[in-house]
Write a protein that holds these residues in place. Structure first.
Motif, PDB file in Angstrom:
ATOM      1  N   ASN A   1      -7.496  49.128   8.563  1.00 41.33           N
ATOM      2  CA  ASN A   1      -7.522  49.224  10.013  1.00 41.33           C
ATOM      3  C   ASN A   1      -8.452  48.082  10.459  1.00 41.33           C
ATOM      4  O   ASN A   1      -9.075  48.457  11.609  1.00 41.33           O
ATOM      5  N   ALA A   2      -8.704  47.193   9.815  1.00 45.17           N
ATOM      6  CA  ALA A   2      -9.538  45.976  10.390  1.00 45.17           C
ATOM      7  C   ALA A   2      -8.657  45.133  11.586  1.00 45.17           C
ATOM      8  O   ALA A   2      -7.791  45.067  11.367  1.00 45.17           O
ATOM      9  N   LYS A   3      -9.618  44.468  12.306  1.00 43.35           N
ATOM     10  CA  LYS A   3      -9.045  43.413  13.376  1.00 43.35           C
ATOM     11  C   LYS A   3      -9.275  42.100  12.752  1.00 43.35           C
ATOM     12  O   LYS A   3      -8.444  41.350  13.119  1.00 43.35           O
TER      13      LYS A   3
ATOM     14  N   CYS B   1      -7.401  36.286   8.760  1.00 44.47           N
ATOM     15  CA  CYS B   1      -8.212  35.350   8.039  1.00 44.47           C
ATOM     16  C   CYS B   1      -8.535  34.108   8.880  1.00 44.47           C
ATOM     17  O   CYS B   1      -9.390  33.256   8.327  1.00 44.47           O
ATOM     18  N   LYS B   2      -8.189  33.958  10.120  1.00 37.16           N
ATOM     19  CA  LYS B   2      -8.365  32.726  10.654  1.00 37.16           C
ATOM     20  C   LYS B   2      -9.815  32.283  11.005  1.00 37.16           C
ATOM     21  O   LYS B   2     -10.122  31.139  10.806  1.00 37.16           O
TER      22      LYS B   2
ATOM     23  N   MET C   1     -14.938  42.854   6.667  1.00 33.84           N
ATOM     24  CA  MET C   1     -14.081  42.932   7.743  1.00 33.84           C
ATOM     25  C   MET C   1     -14.600  43.769   8.986  1.00 33.84           C
ATOM     26  O   MET C   1     -15.619  44.283   9.030  1.00 33.84           O
ATOM     27  N   GLN C   2     -13.985  43.514  10.117  1.00 35.83           N
ATOM     28  CA  GLN C   2     -14.512  43.975  11.574  1.00 35.83           C
ATOM     29  C   GLN C   2     -13.214  44.847  11.971  1.00 35.83           C
ATOM     30  O   GLN C   2     -12.035  44.560  11.786  1.00 35.83           O
TER      31      GLN C   2
ATOM     32  N   CYS D   1      -5.775  39.946   0.845  1.00 32.78           N
ATOM     33  CA  CYS D   1      -6.784  39.967   2.066  1.00 32.78           C
ATOM     34  C   CYS D   1      -6.107  40.586   3.264  1.00 32.78           C
ATOM     35  O   CYS D   1      -6.790  41.517   3.946  1.00 32.78           O
ATOM     36  N   GLU D   2      -5.057  40.104   3.623  1.00 33.56           N
ATOM     37  CA  GLU D   2      -4.283  40.904   4.853  1.00 33.56           C
ATOM     38  C   GLU D   2      -3.886  42.453   4.357  1.00 33.56           C
ATOM     39  O   GLU D   2      -4.018  43.115   5.141  1.00 33.56           O
ATOM     40  N   GLU D   3      -3.345  42.609   3.202  1.00 32.64           N
ATOM     41  CA  GLU D   3      -3.155  43.857   2.836  1.00 32.64           C
ATOM     42  C   GLU D   3      -4.345  44.848   2.904  1.00 32.64           C
ATOM     43  O   GLU D   3      -4.389  46.117   3.352  1.00 32.64           O
ATOM     44  N   ASN D   4      -5.328  44.373   2.440  1.00 27.72           N
ATOM     45  CA  ASN D   4      -6.821  45.253   2.706  1.00 27.72           C
ATOM     46  C   ASN D   4      -6.989  45.289   4.039  1.00 27.72           C
ATOM     47  O   ASN D   4      -7.580  46.443   4.279  1.00 27.72           O
TER      48      ASN D   4
END
Length: 114
Positions: free
Chosen positions: A22-24, A58-59, A113-114, A14-17
């Motif tokens: 360029n998601a926050k 992902c928090k 994602m945002q 998820c973090e790689e994606n």
């Protein structure tokens, strides 16, 4: 208790994606868990809730899980079928000679994602 390592891998993916796009923040994570995947869904959810706290992206994510049915292709009658709980034979011809085509894996289906 392999759910811990699966959750760690899921969060890494998820973090790689998120970085690649360029998601926050990741708001929703959709996964499909096969009935025969060996993943204990309740434990998977608890592990996710614990490990997501250490994730940059992902928090605040909600984990949405769909359970994939067990689908087979009968090698005798060539019919595709969904097997019900505790019945492991072709519902059309009662053959035990089949190939599992769905229901053994865990897949990341979608990220919001945002």
């Amino acid at each position: 208790m392999h759910e811990l390592s699966i959750v760690e891998s899921l969060i890494d993916l998820c973090e790689e994606n998120a970085l690649a796009n360029n998601a926050k923040d990741i708001q929703e994570i959709y996964v499909n868990i096969g009935r025969l995947s060996g993943v204990e869904v309740d434990l998977f959810k608890r592990c996710f809730e614990t490990f997501k706290e250490n994730s940059q992206f992902c928090k605040n994510a909600k984990l949405l899980i769909e359970i994939a049915p067990l689908e087979i292709l009968c090698l005798k009658c060539d019919q595709k079928s969904i097997l019900k709980e505790n019945i492991f034979k072709c519902p059309h011809c009662s053959s035990l000679d089949y190939k599992i085509t769905q229901g053994e894996d865990l897949h990341l289906m979608r990220l919001v994602m945002q």
